[in-house]
Enzyme design. Structure first.
Site, PDB file in Angstrom:
ATOM      1  N   ASP A 167     -11.728 -63.280  90.506  1.00  0.00           N
ATOM      2  CA  ASP A 167     -11.087 -62.127  89.891  1.00  0.00           C
ATOM      3  C   ASP A 167     -11.042 -60.965  91.028  1.00  0.00           C
ATOM      4  O   ASP A 167     -11.181 -61.364  92.172  1.00  0.00           O
ATOM      5  CB  ASP A 167     -12.107 -61.246  88.846  1.00  0.00           C
ATOM      6  CG  ASP A 167     -11.473 -60.837  87.570  1.00  0.00           C
ATOM      7  OD1 ASP A 167     -10.864 -59.698  87.877  1.00  0.00           O
ATOM      8  OD2 ASP A 167     -11.574 -61.248  86.312  1.00  0.00           O
ATOM      9  N   HIS A 219      -5.490 -60.698  88.386  1.00  0.00           N
ATOM     10  CA  HIS A 219      -6.632 -60.551  88.658  1.00  0.00           C
ATOM     11  C   HIS A 219      -6.958 -61.403  89.957  1.00  0.00           C
ATOM     12  O   HIS A 219      -7.769 -62.190  90.112  1.00  0.00           O
ATOM     13  CB  HIS A 219      -7.319 -61.369  87.572  1.00  0.00           C
ATOM     14  CG  HIS A 219      -7.596 -60.473  86.269  1.00  0.00           C
ATOM     15  ND1 HIS A 219      -8.505 -59.569  86.184  1.00  0.00           N
ATOM     16  CD2 HIS A 219      -7.156 -60.484  85.081  1.00  0.00           C
ATOM     17  CE1 HIS A 219      -8.371 -58.861  84.986  1.00  0.00           C
ATOM     18  NE2 HIS A 219      -7.544 -59.497  84.223  1.00  0.00           N
ATOM     19  N   GLU A 233      -3.886 -60.095  81.386  1.00  0.00           N
ATOM     20  CA  GLU A 233      -3.637 -58.681  82.164  1.00  0.00           C
ATOM     21  C   GLU A 233      -2.700 -58.521  83.445  1.00  0.00           C
ATOM     22  O   GLU A 233      -3.357 -57.665  84.272  1.00  0.00           O
ATOM     23  CB  GLU A 233      -4.951 -58.020  82.119  1.00  0.00           C
ATOM     24  CG  GLU A 233      -5.870 -58.104  80.803  1.00  0.00           C
ATOM     25  CD  GLU A 233      -7.109 -57.441  81.209  1.00  0.00           C
ATOM     26  OE1 GLU A 233      -7.532 -56.775  80.325  1.00  0.00           O
ATOM     27  OE2 GLU A 233      -7.926 -57.896  81.899  1.00  0.00           O
TER      28      GLU A 233
HETATM   29  C1  ACM Z   1      -9.806 -60.543  78.994  1.00  0.00           C
HETATM   30  O1  ACM Z   1     -10.505 -60.180  78.544  1.00  0.00           O
HETATM   31  N1  ACM Z   1      -9.037 -60.118  80.054  1.00  0.00           N
HETATM   32  C2  ACM Z   1      -9.492 -62.013  78.873  1.00  0.00           C
END
Ligand code: ACM
Length: 761
Positions: free
Chosen positions: A188, A259, A322
């Site tokens: 991440d 991410h 995201e």
């Molecule tokens: C997530 O909660 N970004 C999958």
């Protein structure tokens, strides 16, 4: 007669409950038989082949750990023995089993090693909890198989890491709940945690961040103190092996194309911006994406090759969530690459990533799974979707023929707090309580029966921004995972929340016996007290889950089942020290709660007892100090840090005293950042302002010092105008204080004429 009858009925009800074993998840079919089986160290265990020995090993290990009984008999006599055996006729489901306990012997049969293992888990739960050298198991006949094939738990090891032993403990606990999928979030923005031999900087650089605030400073040297760590390939193999012994598949996640900040910090040529990038020490949605160069795909395929070589399961999770596209929109190189590839939008470019890497996985015999954003463009037919933004993603995916795993943030995100208790650890304060988790139904009502085969099951997700210790992970997971387990395993028409709750105290005893530090807050007695005049308090006690009998003391002693039982609100003379615990079957469900009540206690409120002034984004955040020991935790709305004391008892009050701390402001909010409000400051370090109601008159303004005192706090006295006719106080700090923010720890009302008020004046 009516009395006698009701007594008789309740005795029968108690007897019925006593004889039904408290199993979680509840088996599909269970029948209580007369009598019980007695188990002692000399009880023979018969296990004919490796699969049977493995299941037997789980059972004997559990009994040794929780009961101290070492089953060491060398006898092969089938008399009064426990027999584990493969039997193809035992169940049509490879995870199913058949189990029979009679006073003369125990048999566990299953068509496959998996089912045999789950039979052993059920058998372990049948053993009574206690310390006697002979254990007892009620006679039962059980035929059992799971409702869903995917019963999962996701652990985020990127935001905070857990030790290999911690993860093994979690896998043990998963086995106790018959969960079979461990989704491991390994990369991440805040850390890259998987060793990839060809790319050492991923872990050397990408595995380290300098935490925000004082946490990132070495108190001895004053130099930066990084938070570092990763799992070596040997450690990962060890975890995979440990999981496999418990029939748990590990699904690794490598999050693309977003991410990606830690990876880009390690190898900037993977990214879209020039100049150095650091591993993020903030939470939220970050802008860093992988670029679309051929070299980057070569990198990603090399990483996936390592992942495929390590992880034997069929699925690899490619994230996809995201991924805000600003960097791609602003990069001339990406725009040129899109033209070269004939791709017309950034969303399509994300689709290209997912399809290309999905194809790579497919060519290596693996399947792609990703968060529901991967549905936004065309997907390979064998891709599986993890529905997290509600359940619409699941419906859309199934209609396109994809398999789906349900993990909606609304019900199955365990970083949300589970009660409204002031003792909850840091986290996201929307409450997802046990009953809500239990009520989640994985099958979306919009789907037809024939579509429903695409719903593989469900998964709880543990994001660890707010969990810097494993104890916090355990708090988040237990007992809520028991509810997930039952939904994943038990037939829908056998599910029943009241029945589940009645079986939960036995599960808590198993947790204690296994050293699982389950959340106390759902079981700790909630104390609500209001003053009645100066001398008395009216006290209402409740147990958050309405579980157990509440007992209390007022003499300082630890409550026992022999202490007075709470039935109706208490009128207590102050000062008083109230201690209270809920008990089930004579066993405390949580540690005692202690509350001291005196007149002054009603003139002070901690932040947890204050309301937020508006509906922004409330979080429960931890202080960044002290380096060791307990840190303060604050409820704060990061869009509008403003606290409200509704109906404050202000008659005769001369001043307000605010105790406040200062914590890092560490959020990447992307499009939500504009919602962040700052009140203008009139002095260099800003002020504390107190208003009569949130849009009301200014009552007090006190300048802030540039920094808190050595203990991390400030105490701000704020005299109130005389005769102010006020009921509600709103308190906030002015100025744009980023990268930190002031937060209220508690507020005290100082009566006129009191010692404290006299000192102030
Ligand atoms: C997530 O909660 N970004 C999958």
């Amino acid at each position: 007669f009516a009395c006698l009858l009701s007594l008789l009925l309740s005795t029968q009800a108690i007897a019925a409950r006593a004889v039904m074993p408290s199993l979680i998840p509840l088996p599909a079919n269970m029948q209580r038989l007369p009598g019980e089986f007695k188990l002692a160290a000399d009880t023979p265990i018969i296990a004919g082949d490796a699969r049977a020995r493995e299941a037997a090993g789980y059972f004997t290990g559990y009994v040794a750990r929780t009961r101290g009984i070492r089953l060491e008999s060398r006898s092969t006599s089938r008399r009064h023995a426990i027999t584990f055996a493969i039997d193809l006729a035992a169940s049509a489901n490879p995870e199913g089993y058949r189990l029979e306990v009679t006073p003369n012997g125990v048999t566990v049969m299953a068509p496959d090693a998996r089912g045999l293992f789950y039979g052993a888990v059920t058998l372990a739960q049948l053993v009574d909890i206690g310390t006697s050298p002979t254990a007892r198991m009620p006679s039962v006949r059980i035929e059992d198989a799971p409702r869903f094939p995917w019963r999962g738990l996701m652990l985020d090891s990127a935001r905070h890491m857990q030790s290999v032993n911690d993860i093994k403990q979690l896998l043990d606990a998963m086995a106790l709940h018959k969960l079979n999928t461990f989704h491991w979030h390994l990369t991440d923005d805040q850390g890259w945690r998987i060793e990839i031999p060809g790319y050492p900087k991923l872990t050397e650089i990408g595995g380290c961040r300098i935490p925000a605030g004082d946490t990132g400073i070495d108190p001895l040297t004053g130099r930066p103190k990084p938070y570092c760590g990763y799992y070596t390939q040997a450690q990962i193999r060890d975890i995979i092996r440990y999981a496999a012994q418990r029939h748990i598949t590990v699904v690794p996640e490598i999050d693309i194309p977003g991410h990606a900040q830690a990876a880009v910090a390690a190898y900037p040529t993977l990214g879209n911006v020039t100049g150095p990038t650091h591993v993020s020490a903030e939470w939220g949605v970050h802008p860093y994406l992988f670029n679309a160069d051929e070299d980057t795909f070569h990198f990603l395929e090399s990483v996936l090759s390592e992942v495929i070589a390590l992880f034997p399961g069929q699925y690899v999770h490619l994230g996809g969530d995201e991924a805000v596209k600003h960097q791609w929109q602003q990069s001339p190189r990406i725009q040129a690459r899109m033209r070269e590839l004939g791709i017309h939008s950034e969303a399509e470019l994300q689709g290209y990533f997912v399809r290309r890497l999905g194809k790579f996985l497919h060519a290596h015999g693996r399947r792609l799974i990703g968060w529901d954003e991967i549905l936004e463009t065309e997907l390979p037919a064998d891709a599986t979707v993890m529905s997290w933004r509600g359940i619409q993603g699941a419906v859309d995916a199934v209609r396109k023929g994809h398999d789906v795993v349900m993990s909606p943030s609304s019900d199955l995100y365990f970083d949300y707090l589970q009660t409204t208790s002031a003792d909850e650890p840091p986290g996201r304060p929307a409450t997802i309580g046990l009953q809500q988790v239990y009520a989640f139904e994985p099958m979306p009502p919009a789907l037809s029966v024939s579509d429903s085969r695409h719903i593989l099951g469900l998964q709880a997700n543990v994001w660890t921004e707010h969990m810097r210790t494993f104890a916090r992970v355990e708090h988040a997971v237990f007992p809520r995972i028991a509810a997930v387990a039952e939904t994943g395993w038990t037939p829908k028409d056998r599910k029943d929340y009241a029945g589940f709750l009645s079986r939960l105290p036995a599960q808590l005893q198993r947790y204690r016996a296994l050293g699982i530090d389950y959340a106390q807050t759902p079981f700790a007695v909630a104390v609500e007290a209001v003053p009645v005049g100066d001398r008395m308090a009216r006290v209402t006690l409740s147990s958050p889950l309405s579980l157990g009998e509440i007992h209390y003391t007022t003499d300082g002693r630890t409550p026992t089942p022999a202490s007075p039982r709470y039935r109706t609100p208490l009128a207590l003379r102050m000062p008083v020290r109230l201690r209270t615990t809920a008990f089930a079957d004579g066993v405390p469900l949580a540690d005692p709660v202690t509350r001291r009540l005196d007149a002054a206690s009603f003139l002070q409120r901690n932040d947890e007892a204050l309301a937020m002034c508006s509906q922004g984004l409330m979080l429960r955040l931890e202080d960044d100090g002290p380096p060791t020991g307990t840190r303060a935790i604050y409820n704060v709305d990061i869009f509008n840090p403003c606290w409200q004391w509704t109906d404050a008892p202000l008659r005769g009050i001369a001043a307000v005293e605010v105790h406040a701390g200062r914590i890092p402001y560490l959020f990447q909010l992307d499009k939500d950042e504009v919602n962040r409000k700052f009140h203008p400051a009139s002095t260099s370090s800003g002020e504390l302002e107190i208003h009569a109601g949130c849009d009301g008159a200014l009552l007090a303004r006190v300048p802030l010092p540039p920094a808190p005192a050595a203990d991390g706090f400030i105490t701000l006295p704020a005299p109130l105008p005389e005769h102010a006719d006020v009921q509600t106080l709103c308190l906030f700090f002015t100025g744009d204080t980023r990268p930190t923010m002031w937060v209220i720890d508690n507020v005290r009302l100082i009566p006129s004429g009191s010692h404290a008020a006299a000192e102030r004046n």
